[in-house]
Design a protein around this motif. Structure first.
Motif, PDB file in Angstrom:
ATOM      1  N   ALA A  20       0.830  -1.204   0.000  1.00  0.00           N
ATOM      2  CA  ALA A  20       0.000   0.000   0.000  1.00  0.00           C
ATOM      3  C   ALA A  20       0.862   1.251   0.000  1.00  0.00           C
ATOM      4  N   GLN A  24       0.800   3.866  -3.124  1.00  0.00           N
ATOM      5  CA  GLN A  24       0.374   5.244  -2.858  1.00  0.00           C
ATOM      6  C   GLN A  24       1.497   6.226  -3.151  1.00  0.00           C
ATOM      7  N   THR A  91      -4.660  -4.896  -3.462  1.00  0.00           N
ATOM      8  CA  THR A  91      -4.141  -3.541  -3.270  1.00  0.00           C
ATOM      9  C   THR A  91      -4.434  -2.669  -4.490  1.00  0.00           C
ATOM     10  N   LEU A  95      -6.659   0.739  -4.463  1.00  0.00           N
ATOM     11  CA  LEU A  95      -6.046   2.021  -4.808  1.00  0.00           C
ATOM     12  C   LEU A  95      -6.464   2.557  -6.182  1.00  0.00           C
ATOM     13  N   LEU A 120      -1.907  11.488  -0.589  1.00  0.00           N
ATOM     14  CA  LEU A 120      -1.406  10.142  -0.869  1.00  0.00           C
ATOM     15  C   LEU A 120      -0.023   9.926  -0.270  1.00  0.00           C
TER      16      LEU A 120
END
Length: 173
Positions: A20, A24, A91, A95, A120
């Motif tokens: 993650a 991000q 994931t 996202l 983010l």
């Protein structure tokens, strides 16, 4: 003792948080680069990104403190571990809205794009903090920290935590 359902897989916390944070961070870097390329001067976009990233990062890092809580029970016997590829796919699904939000924000304006990139970035910093806390907890507990998968891909991050022994010799006890 709370137990997982053998039908519901568990996933390593450190793997989840690393994926993650990386995803991000990549979305944020692309958004910031686009904002810097489209704004009249890079200083405005950088200031928006730094301030937003710092505020959100501090809040997310503070929220990650729950990982240092009480010892986690073991998962139910037979609880399956999620494969790494499945964690990556999950994931990406989670996202995907962030990618869309970043693109729309950039279309609205470079400043908004820098702000979303900052959010983010801050969230990625919080995930990195959570990964570090999970690693410390694994070292202290002597087992892998896992959490039960939610009923849908957008299930919250505070799903139940469990400790799974790291070695077969530990599992035999």
């Amino acid at each position: 003792m709370i137990e997982t359902s053998p039908a519901r897989p568990v996933s390593p916390v450190r793997r989840e948080t690393a994926l993650a944070a990386g995803a991000q961070g990549a979305i944020a870097a692309a958004g910031l680069a686009a904002a810097l390329a489209t704004v009249d001067g890079p200083a405005r976009a950088l200031i928006l990104w730094v301030v937003t990233g710092a505020v959100v990062g501090a809040a997310q890092a503070a929220r990650a403190g729950w990982l240092a809580g009480e010892p986690a029970p073991r998962p139910a016997p037979g609880a399956r571990s999620e494969r790494a590829g499945d964690t990556v796919r999950r994931t990406v699904v989670v996202l995907a809205p962030a990618v869309v939000l970043q693109a729309v924000a950039l279309l609205v304006g470079a400043g908004l794009g820098a702000i979303v990139a900052g959010v983010l970035t801050g969230t990625a910093l919080g995930e990195m903090r959570a990964r570090a806390l999970a690693g410390r907890r694994e070292t202290a507990d002597g087992g892998e920290l896992v959490r039960e998968l939610g009923p849908h891909p957008f299930a919250g991050p505070r799903r139940p935590l469990y400790t799974r022994p790291r070695s077969d010799s530990t599992l035999a006890t």
